[in-house]
Design an enzyme around this catalytic site. Structure first.
Site, PDB file in Angstrom:
ATOM      1  N   LYS A 187       0.798  -1.364  -0.104  1.00 48.91           N
ATOM      2  CA  LYS A 187       0.120   0.056   0.003  1.00 48.91           C
ATOM      3  C   LYS A 187       1.374   1.548   0.139  1.00 48.91           C
ATOM      4  CE  LYS A 187      -4.553   0.372   0.166  1.00 48.91           C
ATOM      5  NZ  LYS A 187      -5.724  -0.026  -0.396  1.00 48.91           N
ATOM      6  N   ASP A 193      -6.736   4.254  -5.082  1.00 50.91           N
ATOM      7  CA  ASP A 193      -7.338   3.881  -2.934  1.00 50.91           C
ATOM      8  C   ASP A 193      -7.644   4.991  -3.576  1.00 50.91           C
ATOM      9  OD1 ASP A 193      -7.382   2.225  -0.859  1.00 50.91           O
ATOM     10  OD2 ASP A 193      -6.809   4.274   0.205  1.00 50.91           O
TER      11      ASP A 193
HETATM   12  P1  NAD Z   1     -16.076   7.387  -2.615  1.00 56.80           P
HETATM   13  O1  NAD Z   1     -14.772   8.254  -2.989  1.00 56.80           O
HETATM   14  O2  NAD Z   1     -16.425   7.192  -4.204  1.00 56.80           O
HETATM   15  O3  NAD Z   1     -17.302   6.986  -2.120  1.00 56.80           O
HETATM   16  C1  NAD Z   1     -16.917   7.541  -0.208  1.00 56.80           C
HETATM   17  C2  NAD Z   1     -18.965   7.244  -0.335  1.00 56.80           C
HETATM   18  O4  NAD Z   1     -18.508   7.917   1.164  1.00 56.80           O
HETATM   19  C3  NAD Z   1     -19.066   9.449  -0.804  1.00 56.80           C
HETATM   20  O5  NAD Z   1     -20.798   9.626  -1.061  1.00 56.80           O
HETATM   21  C4  NAD Z   1     -18.975  10.019   0.487  1.00 56.80           C
HETATM   22  O6  NAD Z   1     -20.234  11.615   0.085  1.00 56.80           O
HETATM   23  C5  NAD Z   1     -19.574   9.015   1.661  1.00 56.80           C
HETATM   24  N1  NAD Z   1     -18.552   9.852   3.128  1.00 56.80           N
HETATM   25  C6  NAD Z   1     -18.142  10.248   3.323  1.00 56.80           C
HETATM   26  N2  NAD Z   1     -18.129  10.107   4.141  1.00 56.80           N
HETATM   27  C7  NAD Z   1     -19.062   9.986   5.026  1.00 56.80           C
HETATM   28  C8  NAD Z   1     -20.296   9.733   6.174  1.00 56.80           C
HETATM   29  N3  NAD Z   1     -19.294  10.219   7.375  1.00 56.80           N
HETATM   30  N4  NAD Z   1     -21.782   9.579   6.256  1.00 56.80           N
HETATM   31  C9  NAD Z   1     -21.936   8.871   5.534  1.00 56.80           C
HETATM   32  N5  NAD Z   1     -21.137   8.941   4.095  1.00 56.80           N
HETATM   33  C10 NAD Z   1     -20.034   9.083   4.259  1.00 56.80           C
HETATM   34  O7  NAD Z   1     -15.030   5.969  -2.271  1.00 56.80           O
HETATM   35  P2  NAD Z   1     -14.870   4.274  -2.680  1.00 56.80           P
HETATM   36  O8  NAD Z   1     -14.307   4.239  -3.796  1.00 56.80           O
HETATM   37  O9  NAD Z   1     -16.807   4.268  -2.523  1.00 56.80           O
HETATM   38  O10 NAD Z   1     -14.874   3.616  -0.983  1.00 56.80           O
HETATM   39  C11 NAD Z   1     -15.843   3.294   0.249  1.00 56.80           C
HETATM   40  C12 NAD Z   1     -14.426   2.649   0.395  1.00 56.80           C
HETATM   41  O11 NAD Z   1     -14.806   1.495   0.457  1.00 56.80           O
HETATM   42  C13 NAD Z   1     -13.436   2.896   0.714  1.00 56.80           C
HETATM   43  O12 NAD Z   1     -13.422   2.318   2.720  1.00 56.80           O
HETATM   44  C14 NAD Z   1     -11.962   2.245   0.491  1.00 56.80           C
HETATM   45  O13 NAD Z   1     -11.385   1.873   1.274  1.00 56.80           O
HETATM   46  C15 NAD Z   1     -13.559   1.064  -0.018  1.00 56.80           C
HETATM   47  N6  NAD Z   1     -13.092   0.390  -1.075  1.00 56.80           N
HETATM   48  C16 NAD Z   1     -13.248   0.860  -1.938  1.00 56.80           C
HETATM   49  C17 NAD Z   1     -13.114   0.276  -3.510  1.00 56.80           C
HETATM   50  C18 NAD Z   1     -12.672   0.263  -4.742  1.00 56.80           C
HETATM   51  O14 NAD Z   1     -12.375  -0.282  -5.931  1.00 56.80           O
HETATM   52  N7  NAD Z   1     -12.947   1.365  -5.034  1.00 56.80           N
HETATM   53  C19 NAD Z   1     -11.802  -1.423  -2.964  1.00 56.80           C
HETATM   54  C20 NAD Z   1     -11.743  -1.824  -1.721  1.00 56.80           C
HETATM   55  C21 NAD Z   1     -12.009  -1.091  -0.452  1.00 56.80           C
END
Ligand code: NAD
Length: 418
Positions: free
Chosen positions: A106, A146
């Site tokens: 990472k 990420d």
């Molecule tokens: P993203 O930035 O696209 O979306 C995040 C969402 O969370 C947004 O809608 C934001 O408004 C919302 N958010 C932030 N703070 C908040 C709160 N306090 N209450 C409610 N909503 C809130 O990110 P993503 O890619 O969807 O990733 C989300 C999670 O999934 C992270 O933990 C990330 O590490 C994990 N993840 C994502 C992937 C991927 O491929 N996108 C892969 C593995 C893990």
């Protein structure tokens, strides 16, 4: 976000919990609790006004016993050495539970990217790629997106690496756009694995997914895709939230229309089919059958956990429960599908992207989705077999028992050098 939880200590205690059930020596477990190496570097970048600014950056290569290091690069003000070390360790065990031939890595840069222009971010990203050049490579360490990085940054890193190495090697990084060698199905992969795992859990618990109500916290890439796909499976999405607040309709709403509203206005709040505006906490504690936390880590702490009523939680986000919340939910008999399995679709399709890059051949979206389905179902079956065989209380411990055992096995089979 609960500030006083050190994620690296959380990772180590999860490994210890698993090790208690395994016949693996303490000396090997000690190896599996620490990164093999961590690069800490200072990047000096020229801003648009000609001033120089220094940014601290890290890359942790946690363990390479099962294959090249693999894991994303995060741009966030809260990036720290311990956070990067923990995230790289979780990647090791995520790749192991879905049985793809990778170790874990990472990286991160301490920055709020909203404060910088695209050209400043490009110079920063190319500077980081230059520092990473001796460490990364298609068979050595393969970064990915990420938090706050995406296809654009991956394309810059690929281009920098290929220019410096005077080669064409798209498999040095994953999460690229299709034109640069990305894979069909990558964008949907995390939400897809989250709902495949949820469907398997409902089946295992003899619950009917078609009768289920669902709440989704976080409506970004992982959350909204999970909402769309679970709706297609017949469940009813009744609540969703983002950082501005939440929406609720007991009869369900169209997840795609809610996403369109968010795209137009910046939030799900105000979506016309919502009958009530609710808080983020309301969404997490709502009376639903399935809860999908898909925002940030530590979203549910011990106090909030006592109010969670969902029967099943599928962790789309990384680390959405504090360790104390995990204990509370275990006592409440909530079936929690751990992040290392539920959201492993992202890294799994990254692996398919890398395979396609090496084959110089593109798979159809259907093939990608079918292969993903197989690996996630196999991983869930391995979790359940272990959960029952060791009579465990927590599916998370079962996932770590499977994963730690696979990594320890790879190390012990290979022996050590020198
Ligand atoms: P993203 O930035 O696209 O979306 C995040 C969402 O969370 C947004 O809608 C934001 O408004 C919302 N958010 C932030 N703070 C908040 C709160 N306090 N209450 C409610 N909503 C809130 O990110 P993503 O890619 O969807 O990733 C989300 C999670 O999934 C992270 O933990 C990330 O590490 C994990 N993840 C994502 C992937 C991927 O491929 N996108 C892969 C593995 C893990």
């Amino acid at each position: 976000m609960v500030a006083d939880i050190n994620p690296f200590e959380s990772l180590q205690s999860q490994i210890d919990d698993a090790a208690a059930h395994l016949d693996v020596g303490d000396d090997v477990i000690e190896r599996l609790k620490h990164p093999e190496r961590v690069l800490e570097t200072n990047l000096t970048v020229e801003l648009d006004d000609g001033e120089l600014e220094r940014f601290k950056a890290f890359r942790s290569q946690f363990n390479g016993d099962r294959g090249p290091y693999k894991g994303g690069i995060r741009y966030h003000p809260n990036v720290s050495r311990d956070e990067v070390k923990a995230l790289s360790g979780w990647m090791v065990y995520k790749c192991a539970i879905v049985d793809i031939p990778y170790g874990g890595g990472k990286g991160g840069i301490i920055i709020d990217p909203d404060d910088y222009s695209a050209s400043e971010l490009e110079r920063l990203t190319r500077s980081f790629a230059t520092e990473l050049r001796p460490l990364i490579g298609v068979d050595r360490d393969i970064p990915a997106p990420d938090v706050n990085t995406g296809q654009r940054e991956m394309n810059w890193i690929k281009d920098t690496y290929e220019t410096l190495e005077n080669t064409t090697e798209p498999g040095v990084i994953t999460g690229k756009n299709i034109a640069s060698g990305g894979s069909e199905g990558r964008v949907e992969a995390t939400g897809r694995s989250t709902v495949i795992a949820a469907r398997e859990a409902f089946d295992y618990l003899d619950k009917d997914l078609e009768d289920a109500t669902v709440a989704v916290q976080g409506y970004g890439n992982a959350g909204w895709i999970a909402a769309k796909l679970i709706d297609e499976m017949g469940a009813t999405v009744v609540a969703a939230s983002d950082s501005s607040g939440g929406i609720y309709n007991p009869d369900g709403f169209d997840p795609v229309a809610a996403r369109d509203h968010k795209n137009e206005t910046g939030s799900v709040v105000g979506y016309e089919d919502s009958v009530e505006e609710v808080t983020n906490e309301d969404v997490l504690t709502m009376d639903v059958d399935l809860l999908i936390p898909a925002a940030l880590e530590n979203a549910i702490d011990r106090d909030l956990a006592t109010d969670v009523t969902a029967d099943v939680i599928s962790e789309a986000a990384n680390g959405p429960l504090t360790p104390e919340a995990d204990e509370v939910l275990q006592k409440q008999d909530t079936f929690v599908i751990p992040d290392i399995l539920a959201n492993a679709g992202g890294v799994t399709v990254s692996y398919f992207e890398w395979v396609q890059n090496r084959q110089r051949f593109s798979w159809s979206e259907q093939r990608v989705n079918d292969e993903l389905e197989t690996l996630i179902v196999d991983a869930f079956d391995a979790l359940v077999d272990t959960y029952e065989m060791y009579d465990l209380d927590n599916p998370r411990t079962a996932a770590y028992v499977v994963a730690v055992d696979r990594v320890a096995d790879a190390y012990e089979e290979a022996g050590s050098f020198p």
